[in-house]
Design a protein around this motif. Structure first.
Motif, short mmCIF file in Angstrom:
data_model
loop_
_atom_site.label_atom_id
_atom_site.label_comp_id
_atom_site.label_asym_id
_atom_site.label_seq_id
_atom_site.Cartn_x
_atom_site.Cartn_y
_atom_site.Cartn_z
N LYS A 71 -2.71 8.14 4.02
CA LYS A 71 -3.32 7.19 3.06
C LYS A 71 -2.26 6.20 2.56
O LYS A 71 -2.54 5.02 2.36
CB LYS A 71 -3.90 7.96 1.87
N ALA A 72 -1.05 6.70 2.36
CA ALA A 72 0.02 5.83 1.86
C ALA A 72 0.35 4.75 2.89
O ALA A 72 0.60 3.60 2.53
CB ALA A 72 1.26 6.66 1.54
N TYR A 131 -1.71 3.41 5.08
CA TYR A 131 -2.77 2.40 5.05
C TYR A 131 -2.69 1.55 3.80
O TYR A 131 -2.91 0.35 3.84
CB TYR A 131 -4.15 3.06 5.22
N SER A 132 -2.35 2.19 2.70
CA SER A 132 -2.25 1.43 1.46
C SER A 132 -1.14 0.37 1.57
O SER A 132 -1.31 -0.77 1.14
CB SER A 132 -1.99 2.41 0.31
N ALA A 133 -0.01 0.75 2.19
CA ALA A 133 1.09 -0.22 2.35
C ALA A 133 0.64 -1.38 3.25
O ALA A 133 0.95 -2.54 2.99
CB ALA A 133 2.32 0.47 2.94
N VAL A 164 -2.47 -2.45 3.70
CA VAL A 164 -3.46 -3.27 3.01
C VAL A 164 -2.75 -4.20 2.02
O VAL A 164 -3.07 -5.38 1.92
CB VAL A 164 -4.49 -2.36 2.27
N GLU A 165 -1.75 -3.66 1.32
CA GLU A 165 -1.04 -4.48 0.35
C GLU A 165 -0.26 -5.60 1.05
O GLU A 165 -0.26 -6.75 0.60
CB GLU A 165 -0.09 -3.60 -0.49
N HIS A 178 -2.78 -8.16 1.94
CA HIS A 178 -3.27 -8.83 0.74
C HIS A 178 -2.26 -9.88 0.26
O HIS A 178 -2.61 -11.00 -0.08
CB HIS A 178 -3.52 -7.78 -0.35
N ARG A 228 -3.27 -2.11 -9.06
CA ARG A 228 -3.09 -2.04 -7.61
C ARG A 228 -1.59 -1.97 -7.25
O ARG A 228 -1.22 -1.36 -6.26
CB ARG A 228 -3.76 -3.20 -6.88
N LYS A 279 -0.42 1.66 -7.93
CA LYS A 279 -0.86 2.53 -6.83
C LYS A 279 0.00 2.27 -5.59
O LYS A 279 0.44 3.20 -4.91
CB LYS A 279 -2.35 2.23 -6.56
N PHE A 280 0.24 0.99 -5.33
CA PHE A 280 1.04 0.63 -4.15
C PHE A 280 2.45 1.23 -4.25
O PHE A 280 2.97 1.82 -3.30
CB PHE A 280 1.11 -0.89 -4.04
N ASP A 332 2.38 4.89 -3.59
CA ASP A 332 2.22 5.17 -2.16
C ASP A 332 3.52 4.91 -1.40
O ASP A 332 3.89 5.68 -0.50
CB ASP A 332 1.09 4.31 -1.56
#
Ligand code: HEM
Length: 472
Positions: free
Chosen positions: A129-130, A132-134, A136-137, A140, A160, A163-164, A167
């Motif tokens: 998950k981390a 994917y979060s990186a 996505v950020e 973005h 956000r 959270k980023f 992660d």
């Protein structure tokens, strides 16, 4: 407010000037600003001094014996994907293939780059998950006009970003642990010795191991962390995108699908492919090349001018580039320009096999596409040299992708293994909401960041398919 000037480059001669001939006059500009907080001084955002040292260390890690060994690892990682498609086909057949390709690409990059088993095809974990979060950020940020992450207290106040950062910490901890372990069992060798390793008997064949064991490369943990993070991010979604689009185009073109499966059936059957098999599966290799032409990921290369200079006229107009100007080299435009690629919106893998050099008398400045410049060499795929910079899926010049061969081998193995065993149809019920819909954007309209439209734009809603076992 500070005003910014930018220019979209869709000309191969000018692209060659910026990427190869005068590359020292340009840096990564806005791309480096966006990626630095995630990749640090990894190759993509690195300043020129760090870049030249790290590039010299990293390129040998992608040597021939290692790539050969990686082909086997790609096969191994694909077994989990095959199992999951098997299960889906027995349970009604509905499957989202973009997600599946992302997972297998992540598993491959984890094992090959730092010997870490993500196992993401079969499970979810905080580390996955981390990642994917990186990603996505990073994406973005690349689409956000103002760097909100640099504002005072933003990291504490913006949810956000909180959270980023959490992660990123999870990922950093994993990477730090892997680096510590690799360093604690370091066995120093010269590059030549490392390149001659018998990978069949090497316990940890990862890139990290190579970088740590290399004599004279006493790098600090932070630099290694940045190198690994860069390769994790650069080498994962890009490959997943080419796999997704290849399956999309082959499903749309049953005659090409039949041709490619006939080749796979005759060359590998049910075996996992070897490097020699990939050499033999020429049509499949051309499918990958043609997919990268139509759907380059990234669709743009970003540079910023450091010193005023004149762009050559090329196939268009001369121009002066002023210091500080942002340049967007539109791979999408170049790859879909009918002056260089007849029927550019058609999926024609055969185009790469022309017998003679293809030139266009209307654009004499462009050197044309010369198949001899890659087919009669060790290259497995057409490249920027053979197309005189009209085809740049991996960029060109000094900052060209270091993972080009790795990625194309990976895509070829994955397609071969999946298409041997399964057939696919679009999930009609989901077609309207899928990114791969046949939805057309207005022709001849310039996208704000330089994408000439006229084709579907990938919006990441996935490729919803019905999968069936093939009767072979
Ligand atoms: C189909 C898959 C891939 C595509 C289409 C792709 C594309 C690209 C492109 C276009 C660049 C040049 C960027 C620029 O000039 O600004 C690049 C750079 C880079 N890529 Fe890839 N890439 C892929 C896979 C990989 C893989 C698998 C890895 C690593 C394992 C990787 C690592 C890198 C690195 C480290 C750079 C920076 C090179 C430098 O600046 O010296 N890429 N990639």
């Amino acid at each position: 407010m500070q005003s910014k000037t930018f220019s979209v480059v869709s000309d191969p001669v000018q692209a060659k000037h910026i990427l190869r001939e005068q590359n020292t006059l340009y840096d990564k500009g806005i791309l480096a600003e966006i990626l630095e907080p995630i990749m640090g001084k990894g190759l993509i955002p690195a300043d020129p001094e760090t870049w030249s040292v790290r590039r010299r260390a990293i390129v040998p890690a992608f040597h021939k014996a290692w790539l050969n060994h990686m082909v086997g690892l790609f096969g191994y990682c694909n077994e989990a994907l095959i199992d999951s498609l098997d299960r889906a086909s027995s349970a009604g057949g509905k499957i989202e293939m973009e997600e599946k390709f992302c997972s297998v690409a992540l598993d491959i990059i984890g094992l090959s780059v730092f010997n870490y088993e993500f196992g993401s095809v079969t499970k979810e974990s905080p580390v996955i998950k981390a990642v994917y979060s990186a990603l996505v950020e990073a994406e973005h940020r690349s689409m956000t006009p103002a760097p909100y992450w640099d504002l005072p207290f933003a990291n504490e106040l913006v949810p956000r970003l909180r959270k980023f950062n959490d992660d990123l910490k999870i990922l950093d901890d994993v990477l730090t642990d892997l680096i510590d372990r690799a360093k604690n069992s370091r066995q120093v060798e010269d590059i030549e010795e490392l390149e001659k390793r018998d990978y069949a008997n090497v316990k940890d064949p990862s890139l990290l191991r190579f970088l740590v064991d290399m004599r004279g490369a006493d790098i600090d943990n932070k630099q290694l962390r940045d190198d690994l993070m860069t390769m994790l991010i650069a080498g994962h979604e890009t490959t997943a995108a080419v796999l997704t689009w290849a399956l999309f185009e082959l499903t749309k073109n049953p005659d090409k699908m039949a041709k490619v499966t006939a080749e796979i059936d005759s060359v590998i059957g049910d075996r996992a492919p070897t490097y020699e098999d990939i050499r033999e599966m020429k049509y499949l290799r051309l499918v990958v090349a043609e997919t990268l032409r139509m759907y380059p990921e990234p669709p743009l290369l970003i540079r910023r001018c450091r010193t005023q200079n004149d762009l050559p006229k090329g196939c268009g107009k001369e121009a002066t580039v002023i210091r500080g100007m942002d340049m967007f080299i539109s791979l999408y435009n170049l790859h879909r320009d009918e002056r260089f690629w007849p029927q550019p919106d058609e999926f024609i893998p055969e185009r790469w096999e022309t017998k003679y050099r293809y030139v266009n008398p209307d654009v004499p400045e462009w050197g044309g596409y010369d198949p001899d410049r890659w087919m009669n060499t060790n290259f497995l795929y057409p490249n920027e040299v053979a197309s005189d910079f009209a085809y740049l899926p991996f960029g060109g010049g000094a900052r060209k992708c270091v993972g080009d061969e790795f990625a194309t081998l990976e895509a070829t193995v994955t397609l071969a293994m999946v298409l041997r065993r399964f057939s696919f149809d679009f999930d009609q019920a989901k077609l309207a909401e899928t990114s791969m819909s046949v939805h057309e954007h207005p022709k001849n309209l310039e996208h704000p960041v330089g994408m000439k439209t006229g084709a579907t734009i990938h919006t990441r809603k996935g490729l919803h398919m019905i999968v069936k076992k093939r009767d072979v």
